[in-house]
Motif scaffolding. Structure first.
Motif, PDB file in Angstrom:
ATOM      1  N   LEU A   1      38.961  33.074  40.398  1.00 39.46           N
ATOM      2  CA  LEU A   1      37.724  33.818  40.178  1.00 39.46           C
ATOM      3  C   LEU A   1      38.024  35.286  39.854  1.00 39.46           C
ATOM      4  CD1 LEU A   1      34.642  34.137  40.228  1.00 39.46           C
ATOM      5  CD2 LEU A   1      34.803  34.442  42.717  1.00 39.46           C
ATOM      6  N   SER A   2      37.472  35.757  38.747  1.00 36.57           N
ATOM      7  CA  SER A   2      37.573  37.174  38.368  1.00 36.57           C
ATOM      8  C   SER A   2      36.187  37.787  38.426  1.00 36.57           C
ATOM      9  CB  SER A   2      38.145  37.313  36.951  1.00 36.57           C
ATOM     10  OG  SER A   2      39.440  36.761  36.873  1.00 36.57           O
ATOM     11  N   VAL A   3      36.056  38.923  39.103  1.00 28.65           N
ATOM     12  CA  VAL A   3      34.764  39.601  39.263  1.00 28.65           C
ATOM     13  C   VAL A   3      34.805  40.917  38.493  1.00 28.65           C
ATOM     14  CG1 VAL A   3      33.119  40.585  40.884  1.00 28.65           C
ATOM     15  CG2 VAL A   3      34.424  38.546  41.520  1.00 28.65           C
ATOM     16  N   PHE A   4      33.797  41.117  37.613  1.00 32.73           N
ATOM     17  CA  PHE A   4      33.710  42.333  36.811  1.00 32.73           C
ATOM     18  C   PHE A   4      32.526  43.174  37.282  1.00 32.73           C
ATOM     19  CE2 PHE A   4      35.747  39.131  34.185  1.00 32.73           C
ATOM     20  CZ  PHE A   4      36.857  39.823  33.710  1.00 32.73           C
ATOM     21  N   LEU A   5      32.643  44.483  37.133  1.00 32.66           N
ATOM     22  CA  LEU A   5      31.541  45.376  37.461  1.00 32.66           C
ATOM     23  C   LEU A   5      30.481  45.268  36.383  1.00 32.66           C
ATOM     24  CD1 LEU A   5      33.518  48.541  38.631  1.00 32.66           C
ATOM     25  CD2 LEU A   5      32.532  46.722  40.037  1.00 32.66           C
ATOM     26  N   GLN A   6      29.228  45.678  36.717  1.00 32.88           N
ATOM     27  CA  GLN A   6      28.139  45.609  35.735  1.00 32.88           C
ATOM     28  C   GLN A   6      28.460  46.484  34.542  1.00 32.88           C
ATOM     29  OE1 GLN A   6      24.088  45.760  36.983  1.00 32.88           O
ATOM     30  NE2 GLN A   6      24.576  45.186  39.078  1.00 32.88           N
ATOM     31  N   HIS A   7      28.075  46.012  33.320  1.00 34.15           N
ATOM     32  CA  HIS A   7      28.404  46.716  32.083  1.00 34.15           C
ATOM     33  C   HIS A   7      27.617  48.021  31.977  1.00 34.15           C
ATOM     34  CE1 HIS A   7      29.659  47.303  27.951  1.00 34.15           C
ATOM     35  NE2 HIS A   7      28.396  47.460  27.600  1.00 34.15           N
ATOM     36  N   THR A   8      28.306  49.126  31.696  1.00 28.06           N
ATOM     37  CA  THR A   8      27.662  50.426  31.482  1.00 28.06           C
ATOM     38  C   THR A   8      27.910  50.849  30.044  1.00 28.06           C
ATOM     39  OG1 THR A   8      29.659  51.545  32.267  1.00 28.06           O
ATOM     40  CG2 THR A   8      27.918  51.142  33.887  1.00 28.06           C
ATOM     41  N   ARG A   9      26.843  51.446  29.403  1.00 30.41           N
ATOM     42  CA  ARG A   9      26.941  51.846  28.001  1.00 30.41           C
ATOM     43  C   ARG A   9      27.806  53.084  27.864  1.00 30.41           C
ATOM     44  NH1 ARG A   9      21.855  53.069  23.910  1.00 30.41           N
ATOM     45  NH2 ARG A   9      23.127  53.356  22.009  1.00 30.41           N
ATOM     46  N   LYS A  10      28.735  53.009  26.945  1.00 25.39           N
ATOM     47  CA  LYS A  10      29.655  54.132  26.748  1.00 25.39           C
ATOM     48  C   LYS A  10      29.088  55.102  25.710  1.00 25.39           C
ATOM     49  CE  LYS A  10      34.430  55.179  25.493  1.00 25.39           C
ATOM     50  NZ  LYS A  10      35.726  54.625  25.038  1.00 25.39           N
ATOM     51  N   ILE A  11      29.127  56.405  26.017  1.00 24.38           N
ATOM     52  CA  ILE A  11      28.630  57.427  25.094  1.00 24.38           C
ATOM     53  C   ILE A  11      29.648  57.627  23.985  1.00 24.38           C
ATOM     54  CG2 ILE A  11      27.936  59.842  24.877  1.00 24.38           C
ATOM     55  CD1 ILE A  11      27.177  59.769  27.799  1.00 24.38           C
ATOM     56  N   PRO A  12      29.245  57.557  22.701  1.00 22.17           N
ATOM     57  CA  PRO A  12      30.188  57.729  21.586  1.00 22.17           C
ATOM     58  C   PRO A  12      30.845  59.094  21.636  1.00 22.17           C
ATOM     59  CG  PRO A  12      28.094  56.835  20.821  1.00 22.17           C
ATOM     60  CD  PRO A  12      27.886  57.263  22.230  1.00 22.17           C
ATOM     61  N   ASP A  13      32.061  59.194  21.115  1.00 20.66           N
ATOM     62  CA  ASP A  13      32.795  60.455  21.135  1.00 20.66           C
ATOM     63  C   ASP A  13      32.076  61.533  20.333  1.00 20.66           C
ATOM     64  OD1 ASP A  13      34.676  59.271  22.659  1.00 20.66           O
ATOM     65  OD2 ASP A  13      36.036  58.800  21.004  1.00 20.66           O
ATOM     66  N   ALA A  14      31.477  61.156  19.164  1.00 19.07           N
ATOM     67  CA  ALA A  14      30.782  62.145  18.324  1.00 19.07           C
ATOM     68  C   ALA A  14      29.608  62.766  19.072  1.00 19.07           C
ATOM     69  CB  ALA A  14      30.285  61.483  17.036  1.00 19.07           C
ATOM     70  N   ALA A  15      28.907  61.940  19.824  1.00 21.90           N
ATOM     71  CA  ALA A  15      27.770  62.453  20.599  1.00 21.90           C
ATOM     72  C   ALA A  15      28.230  63.430  21.667  1.00 21.90           C
ATOM     73  CB  ALA A  15      27.003  61.294  21.219  1.00 21.90           C
ATOM     74  N   LEU A  16      29.409  63.165  22.239  1.00 22.41           N
ATOM     75  CA  LEU A  16      29.937  64.077  23.258  1.00 22.41           C
ATOM     76  C   LEU A  16      30.241  65.437  22.656  1.00 22.41           C
ATOM     77  CD1 LEU A  16      32.345  61.722  25.244  1.00 22.41           C
ATOM     78  CD2 LEU A  16      30.138  62.633  25.989  1.00 22.41           C
TER      79      LEU A  16
END
Length: 445
Positions: free
Chosen positions: A326-341
């Protein structure tokens, strides 16, 4: 009537029989090994010379004496306290088989004991009992013996060489327990059992069960033990998300419908912990109709990842369990694009700098206007000043638009960089400030 000569002849023959054949000693040895020939004698011959000879025991047939101690193929030792002398014959070959004599030197006719030496191959046995088991299991090997050996020493060794088995015994009936080996002797059934626990692949191989006999070769029976890898009837990999529920499916043999079902966690089934009884988030539901059960985890945690074993056989026999990775993953979080940063972190400083330039310009413009009112300059000059100021203000706003346009292009085109943006802004700001200063200095003149 018998003559005196006949009586003396019979007497001599009888005496020779008594002195030359006290008893027959049977000895069996293994080809390529050594054998001991032990002969006893009376107390009155303790100080006499002893020897071993062959065939007719003439002078050329004497192999070794106690006065010679040892030779390449023979050695002799006299235990005077036990009144037994022992001759060892090394590197036995089939030509060494036959009749020998143990001799004690004395005045007149020596004392002889006949020895019959038999040789056999150093191997065992024609019949082999095969036993199969699996890694991590315990297995018992049963060895039968005849009733006259109830009180004899029993043992087991690895390999198939009887000559060295007792010296290399893994366990004997005297010790009974030695690490992973245990020996139990049932004298009523005439069987001793050796149990090997926590089996590994290295335990595979040949074994000999031995029963020790003092005057003859030990009695052996052969066992071939095969240890196979402990593997799953079913193995599966499952992914889950932390904070979400998950259901595990575990099949089992139909005949186990009434067995206790379980799910445990651990790298190996020998050290796994029962999860259903110890975790409230784990619930088990059996479905006998489909010969399977399910385990529902109400809310997965990151620590739930790992190896699980589910089954219906507490003895862990092969084919009665399932291995689950069994592999457990954390809930998916949206990554902010580099250009937006880049826009997020570089645009606010640019706007701040532009506001600062506009404020400086307005302050300086206010001072210039006040000075012009008090000095009552002519209208054309004031008009010129206003034109210049308008041009300057227009230039600043134009510069602002240029800077903003450059920043947007830089970000959208290749992501830009903080250093590039700050270099452009510094250059623009410096140029505008110098232009304003020159403008005010010209008006002060």
């Amino acid at each position: 009537m018998w003559s005196i000569q006949n009586l003396l002849f019979i007497f001599c023959i009888s005496l020779r029989c008594l002195t030359s054949a006290v008893g027959m000693i049977h000895v069996t040895g293994y080809v390529g090994r050594e054998v001991n020939v032990s002969c006893s004698y009376e107390q009155s011959y303790v100080s006499h010379e002893k020897y071993l000879c062959k065939n007719d025991c003439g002078n050329s047939d004497v192999l070794i004496t106690t006065s010679q101690a040892s030779k390449t193929k023979y050695s002799i030792y006299d235990d005077t306290s036990a009144r037994i002398f022992t001759t060892t014959i090394f590197d036995l070959q089939y030509t060494d088989a036959g009749k020998y004599w143990c001799g004690v030197t004395k005045t007149g006719t020596d004392i002889y004991t006949e020895v019959k030496l038999k040789l056999v191959q150093d191997r065992c046995c024609d019949t082999v009992t095969k036993v199969q088991s699996y890694e991590g299991h315990s297995e018992s090997v049963s060895c039968r013996y005849e009733s006259q050996y109830q009180n004899s020493l029993k043992y087991i060794c690895r390999g198939n060489r009887p000559s060295t088995c007792l010296q290399q015994a893994l366990i004997t009936s005297d010790t009974k327990q030695n690490a992973r080996f245990r020996l139990d002797d049932d004298k009523v059934l005439g069987t001793f059992t050796v149990t090997i626990s926590n089996l590994t692949r290295n335990d595979s191989g040949s074994y000999l069960c031995g029963v020790h006999r003092n005057s003859e070769l030990d009695v052996f029976s052969a066992v071939e033990l095969k240890i196979e890898e402990w593997c799953c009837v079913k193995s599966t990999k499952i992914n889950g998300t932390a904070g979400h529920p998950l259901t595990l499916q575990c099949p089992y043999p139909p005949q186990h419908w009434d067995n206790r079902k379980f799910l445990c966690k651990g790298d190996h089934r020998n050290n796994c912990s029962d999860m259903v009884t110890s975790r409230s988030r784990f619930t088990l539901q059996d479905d006998a109709a489909s010969s399977s059960f399910t385990v529902r985890i109400t809310e997965l945690e990151a620590a739930d990842g790992g190896t699980y074993w589910c089954g219906s056989d507490s003895q862990w026999r092969v084919g009665n369990y399932t291995k689950i990775e069994l592999s457990v993953f954390l809930q998916h979080t949206r990554k902010i694009p580099d250009a937006a940063l880049y826009v997020l972190y570089t645009v606010p400083p640019v706007l701040l700098l532009m506001c600062l330039l506009v404020t400086v310009y307005k302050n300086r413009s206010s001072r210039v206007n006040e000075a012009d009112d008090t000095m009552s300059r002519n209208t054309p000059k004031e008009k010129n000043i206003e034109e210049v100021m308008g041009a300057a203000e227009s230039g600043i706003y134009k510069n602002q638009e240029v800077v903003m346009t450059y920043v947007q292009q830089k970000v959208c085109k290749d992501g830009g960089g903080d250093e590039g943006v700050y270099e452009i802004m510094t250059a623009v700001a410096t140029e505008d400030i110098y232009c304003n200063e020159n403008f005010h200095k010209a008006n002060r003149r």
